[in-house]
Design a protein around this motif. Structure first.
Motif, PDB file in Angstrom:
ATOM      1  N   TRP A  29       0.836  -1.203   0.000  1.00 26.80           N
ATOM      2  CA  TRP A  29       0.000   0.000   0.000  1.00 26.80           C
ATOM      3  C   TRP A  29       0.873   1.256   0.000  1.00 26.80           C
ATOM      4  N   THR A  30       1.922   1.258   0.810  1.00 32.07           N
ATOM      5  CA  THR A  30       2.798   2.425   0.877  1.00 32.07           C
ATOM      6  C   THR A  30       3.447   2.692  -0.476  1.00 32.07           C
ATOM      7  N   GLY A  31       3.922   1.637  -1.127  1.00 31.16           N
ATOM      8  CA  GLY A  31       4.505   1.787  -2.456  1.00 31.16           C
ATOM      9  C   GLY A  31       3.483   2.290  -3.463  1.00 31.16           C
ATOM     10  N   TYR A  32       2.304   1.719  -3.420  1.00 28.98           N
ATOM     11  CA  TYR A  32       1.230   2.147  -4.321  1.00 28.98           C
ATOM     12  C   TYR A  32       0.918   3.634  -4.103  1.00 28.98           C
ATOM     13  N   ARG A  33       0.808   4.010  -2.841  1.00 25.26           N
ATOM     14  CA  ARG A  33       0.494   5.409  -2.515  1.00 25.26           C
ATOM     15  C   ARG A  33       1.557   6.349  -3.076  1.00 25.26           C
ATOM     16  N   MET A  34       2.827   5.982  -2.921  1.00 24.09           N
ATOM     17  CA  MET A  34       3.910   6.843  -3.423  1.00 24.09           C
ATOM     18  C   MET A  34       3.889   6.952  -4.944  1.00 24.09           C
ATOM     19  N   LEU A  35       3.527   5.862  -5.621  1.00 21.12           N
ATOM     20  CA  LEU A  35       3.532   5.868  -7.081  1.00 21.12           C
ATOM     21  C   LEU A  35       2.297   6.497  -7.702  1.00 21.12           C
ATOM     22  N   VAL A  36       1.152   6.399  -7.008  1.00 22.89           N
ATOM     23  CA  VAL A  36      -0.108   6.757  -7.645  1.00 22.89           C
ATOM     24  C   VAL A  36      -0.725   8.059  -7.124  1.00 22.89           C
ATOM     25  N   ALA A  41      -2.487  14.823  -1.775  1.00 27.16           N
ATOM     26  CA  ALA A  41      -3.838  14.251  -1.847  1.00 27.16           C
ATOM     27  C   ALA A  41      -4.569  14.488  -0.531  1.00 27.16           C
ATOM     28  N   PRO A  42      -5.854  14.826  -0.594  1.00 28.09           N
ATOM     29  CA  PRO A  42      -6.602  15.011   0.656  1.00 28.09           C
ATOM     30  C   PRO A  42      -6.696  13.695   1.424  1.00 28.09           C
ATOM     31  N   GLN A  43      -6.791  13.795   2.725  1.00 27.03           N
ATOM     32  CA  GLN A  43      -6.805  12.611   3.584  1.00 27.03           C
ATOM     33  C   GLN A  43      -7.935  11.654   3.226  1.00 27.03           C
ATOM     34  N   ARG A  50      -6.649   3.569   0.344  1.00 25.54           N
ATOM     35  CA  ARG A  50      -6.100   2.505   1.190  1.00 25.54           C
ATOM     36  C   ARG A  50      -7.160   1.433   1.424  1.00 25.54           C
ATOM     37  N   PHE A  51      -8.379   1.864   1.679  1.00 22.58           N
ATOM     38  CA  PHE A  51      -9.470   0.911   1.890  1.00 22.58           C
ATOM     39  C   PHE A  51      -9.646   0.032   0.654  1.00 22.58           C
ATOM     40  N   ALA A  52      -9.651   0.645  -0.534  1.00 23.53           N
ATOM     41  CA  ALA A  52      -9.807  -0.116  -1.776  1.00 23.53           C
ATOM     42  C   ALA A  52      -8.621  -1.064  -1.991  1.00 23.53           C
TER      43      ALA A  52
END
Length: 104
Positions: A29-36, A41-43, A50-52
């Motif tokens: 998830w952390t990697g995905y968040r950094m890449l995408v 981005a708003p919280q 993250r939920f998805a």
């Protein structure tokens, strides 16, 4: 700068370590968040993404546990199912890489 082979080796080592620590999916998830996601981005967007991501991970894992044949040894059918999942996810990986390359 490390070459692609060295990056893949390090990523494999890190994945094994995180799996042993029970943190593999959170790290994904952390990697995905950094890449995408954009850094600003708003919280609510971060939380929903993250939920998805976690829901998709949970779906895949529970599905695998459901579809595999019972017993201690993998069957030919199990191997075929895992191969098909691998192909499906590799196709998505190519799609994601293409999308990322277009946005740069």
């Amino acid at each position: 700068m490390p070459n692609r082979k060295e990056i893949e080796r390090l990523a494999t080592e890190l994945s094994k370590k995180l799996a042993d620590e029970g943190k593999l999916i959170e790290a994904g998830w952390t990697g995905y968040r950094m890449l995408v996601l954009p850094p600003d981005a708003p919280q609510i967007q971060v939380d929903e993404c993250r939920f998805a991501f976690m829901a998709g991970s949970q779906h895949l894992f529970s599905s695998i546990m459901t579809i595999l044949d019972s017993g201690d040894q993998e069957s030919e059918a199990d191997l075929r199912k895992m191969d098909l999942i691998d192909k499906e996810l590799r196709a998505f990986g190519r799609e994601m890489a293409l999308r990322a390359s277009r946005s740069k």
